[in-house]
Design an enzyme around this catalytic site. Sequence first.
Site, PDB file in Angstrom:
ATOM      1  N   ASP A  17      45.513  38.236  36.065  1.00  0.00           N
ATOM      2  CA  ASP A  17      45.362  38.403  38.069  1.00  0.00           C
ATOM      3  C   ASP A  17      46.218  37.229  38.603  1.00  0.00           C
ATOM      4  O   ASP A  17      45.285  36.892  40.016  1.00  0.00           O
ATOM      5  CB  ASP A  17      44.686  39.108  38.104  1.00  0.00           C
ATOM      6  CG  ASP A  17      45.191  40.206  37.960  1.00  0.00           C
ATOM      7  OD1 ASP A  17      45.379  40.972  36.781  1.00  0.00           O
ATOM      8  OD2 ASP A  17      43.516  41.022  38.292  1.00  0.00           O
ATOM      9  N   LYS A 115      48.193  46.609  35.042  1.00  0.00           N
ATOM     10  CA  LYS A 115      46.991  47.596  35.072  1.00  0.00           C
ATOM     11  C   LYS A 115      46.824  48.113  36.739  1.00  0.00           C
ATOM     12  O   LYS A 115      47.507  47.408  37.559  1.00  0.00           O
ATOM     13  CB  LYS A 115      45.390  46.671  34.970  1.00  0.00           C
ATOM     14  CG  LYS A 115      45.545  45.916  35.553  1.00  0.00           C
ATOM     15  CD  LYS A 115      44.518  44.661  34.642  1.00  0.00           C
ATOM     16  CE  LYS A 115      43.790  43.822  35.854  1.00  0.00           C
ATOM     17  NZ  LYS A 115      42.999  43.868  36.911  1.00  0.00           N
ATOM     18  N   CYS A 160      38.237  41.285  37.224  1.00  0.00           N
ATOM     19  CA  CYS A 160      39.101  41.714  35.720  1.00  0.00           C
ATOM     20  C   CYS A 160      38.843  40.537  34.429  1.00  0.00           C
ATOM     21  O   CYS A 160      38.336  41.246  33.492  1.00  0.00           O
ATOM     22  CB  CYS A 160      40.189  40.985  36.213  1.00  0.00           C
ATOM     23  SG  CYS A 160      41.693  41.645  34.825  1.00  0.00           S
TER      24      CYS A 160
HETATM   25  C1  VGL Z   1      40.654  42.747  40.947  1.00  0.00           C
HETATM   26  C2  VGL Z   1      39.727  43.356  42.407  1.00  0.00           C
HETATM   27  C3  VGL Z   1      40.197  44.622  42.789  1.00  0.00           C
HETATM   28  C4  VGL Z   1      40.490  41.934  40.041  1.00  0.00           C
HETATM   29  C5  VGL Z   1      40.952  44.072  40.741  1.00  0.00           C
HETATM   30  O1  VGL Z   1      41.549  42.230  39.004  1.00  0.00           O
HETATM   31  O2  VGL Z   1      39.736  40.667  39.072  1.00  0.00           O
HETATM   32  N1  VGL Z   1      39.319  42.565  41.967  1.00  0.00           N
HETATM   33  N2  VGL Z   1      41.337  44.936  41.458  1.00  0.00           N
END
Ligand code: VGL
Length: 212
Positions: A17, A115, A160
Amino acid sequence: MSPKLIPTLRDVLIVVDVQRDFCAGGSLAVPDADHVVAPINHLARSFTHVILTQDWHPSDHTSFARIHPGHKVYDTIMMPYGPQTLWPEHCIQSSAGADFHPQLHIPHAAAIIRKGTDRRIDSYSTFYENDRVTPTGLVGYLKERGLSRIFLAGLALDFCIRYSAEDASVHGMEVVVVHDCCRPIDVNGSSAEAEAEFRRLGARMLSCNDID
Ligand code: VGL
Ligand code: ZN
């Protein structure tokens, strides 16, 4: 000084991410996130196998505080699949904020896992949605390619990366967290919880300088 770890053909680097919305100026900016980009580019050159992940939500995703009247960002609510932290809108499918950081440069990355694509359920782990049973397909990909040790780097350490480490461990994969190539969000004690969880799992914590 101990010798450096040299990644082999059974190792895979998962770059989690590293997207505009999680970096400076983004809607869910993780503190200091931009500083992981250059070290991750460098680290990736040590790996034959690299996978990128992208948080990839529809615009009315259930993790967005906006769609829960009476709740605000960072509240925790109960969902059918368990507790859910509410976030600002982020990483909306095909938006600029969902793009990779413009300086992320890993041309040999062979797959991108997206995802959080189902409106009804959040997904932190790159392996399963937050119900912990709906798979992304990554386990099959790794098994079929004989990749059994995963190195995690990116954002966010306490979401994540933490849940990806748990799921990888459950599947008997060895987990290495490249700690200085990750940054936490740190909401409601999540950083301390994640560190305790890494210890419980026996995940190996390395710095990018430990890897050749
Ligand atoms: C994530 C918060 C919201 C992550 C994803 O990938 O860590 N954290 N969406
Ligand atoms: Zn998200």
